[in-house]
Design an enzyme around this catalytic site. Structure first.
Site, PDB file in Angstrom:
ATOM      1  N   PHE A   1       1.960  50.832  -9.016  1.00 42.05           N
ATOM      2  CA  PHE A   1       2.678  52.000  -9.542  1.00 42.05           C
ATOM      3  C   PHE A   1       3.508  52.676  -8.454  1.00 42.05           C
ATOM      4  CE2 PHE A   1      -0.993  54.239  -7.829  1.00 42.05           C
ATOM      5  CZ  PHE A   1      -0.484  55.466  -7.434  1.00 42.05           C
ATOM      6  N   LYS A   2       3.213  52.376  -7.204  1.00 37.76           N
ATOM      7  CA  LYS A   2       3.978  52.974  -6.108  1.00 37.76           C
ATOM      8  C   LYS A   2       5.437  52.502  -6.080  1.00 37.76           C
ATOM      9  CE  LYS A   2       0.270  55.037  -4.590  1.00 37.76           C
ATOM     10  NZ  LYS A   2      -0.359  54.801  -3.289  1.00 37.76           N
ATOM     11  N   ASP A   3       5.743  51.436  -6.832  1.00 40.27           N
ATOM     12  CA  ASP A   3       7.130  50.965  -6.880  1.00 40.27           C
ATOM     13  C   ASP A   3       8.073  52.029  -7.426  1.00 40.27           C
ATOM     14  OD1 ASP A   3       6.993  48.289  -5.852  1.00 40.27           O
ATOM     15  OD2 ASP A   3       6.021  47.652  -7.706  1.00 40.27           O
TER      16      ASP A   3
END
Length: 308
Positions: A104-106
């Protein structure tokens, strides 16, 4: 809109300045002076994730040098799916792993990298921006992917030796070029402590033009607001009720984004934080006191944080 330090309301920045700085001069977080309010009537039409992001972002970038680039930023940063999957009558799963590093850090990393690239182009930067990031596994790989070969930036990643998965370590160390990764003997909190100490030295960060890609940077938190807003709208349309969210939580950045989305009037009801055996978050909410704990190593290593 202005942005100010959580420690001094008189210490203000523009959005672009906040991204470049990462942390306020006095060590506080840089946050918006207010959170804009939205009305569900504004989202009656079928709207794509990119379009929703643009609508929200406009309220935060008023008068900023990035305002003319909002459409291009969102279209480039969020060029992957954000599906909300129905599991059964009571439960849905918001899939946040369709970005290039399956984390999800993308969302935050690609948004931050795109913004910094635009800022450097506009400012005609004559020296590289150095992005310093501590990672427990996911953040570093996403940041490395987002900034790889980006002109005018260098990325320095600190991760805990033997405390990330093999796949994560590969994502942290495979790049070369402008990406530099270092394994630190210790736990994630040791990596984070080093980053914090560096950012508390204003002379050092100014001399070497250092910014952050951790969730202390507004450029990381804000884009995470978008997917909570998006999911809550989809859920509301289908069920005619507000969504409850259960969020895996280690360092609170992702959770804060959900609270912001709720405060901005998106249809969000209850927010629950799911933690592993590391105790600081559950201890805080049960006692209302902050205490650091020794980090416990688990299979959910991205959440192995003893001192968030």
């Amino acid at each position: 809109m202005k942005y100010h330090s959580t420690r001094d309301l008189e210490l203000t920045y523009t959005f672009s300045e906040a991204i470049l700085k990462g942390l306020a001069h006095d060590g506080g977080l840089i946050v918006p002076e207010y959170l804009p309010k939205f009305d569900m009537k504004d989202f009656q039409d079928q709207i794509s994730y990119t379009d929703l992001s643009k609508r929200i972002l406009k309220s935060f970038l008023i008068s900023d040098i990035l305002y003319p680039d909002i459409q291009e930023i969102c279209e480039y940063a969020f060029d992957f799916d954000v599906p909300l999957k129905k599991i059964d009558d009571q439960n849905y799963l918001l899939e946040l792993f369709h970005g290039p590093t399956a984390a999800f850090k993308d969302f935050g990393a690609r948004f931050l990298a795109t913004c910094l690239s635009k800022i450097n182009q506009k400012n005609g930067a004559d020296r590289p921006t150095r992005i310093l990031v501590a990672t427990s596994g996911d953040t570093g790989g996403a940041v490395a992917s987002a900034f790889f070969k980006q002109k005018g930036t260098e990325v320095i990643i600190l991760y805990p030796h033997d405390r990330v998965s093999k796949r994560q370590e590969k994502q942290l160390t495979c790049w070369g070029d402008n990406i530099f990764s270092y394994a630190i003997e210790g736990v994630f909190d040791d990596c984070q402590r080093i980053v914090k100490e560096i950012f508390h030295d204003n002379n050092f960060t100014t001399k070497y033009n250092i910014s952050s890609a951790n969730s202390i940077n507004i450029g990381r938190i804000l884009p995470q607001v978008f997917y909570y807003a998006y999911a809550s709208i989809l859920f509301y349309r289908e069920n005619q009720q507000m969504a409850n969210f259960c969020i895996p939580s280690g360092n609170m950045g992702n959770s804060v984004a959900c609270f912001w989305a709720k405060e901005m009037n998106f249809p969000i009801n209850r927010i629950e934080l799911a933690c592993n055996s590391n105790k600081p978050i559950s201890h805080f909410f049960s006692t209302l006191t902050h205490k650091a704990f020794k980090t416990e190593q688990t299979i959910a290593n991205a959440m192995d944080v003893g001192n968030p």
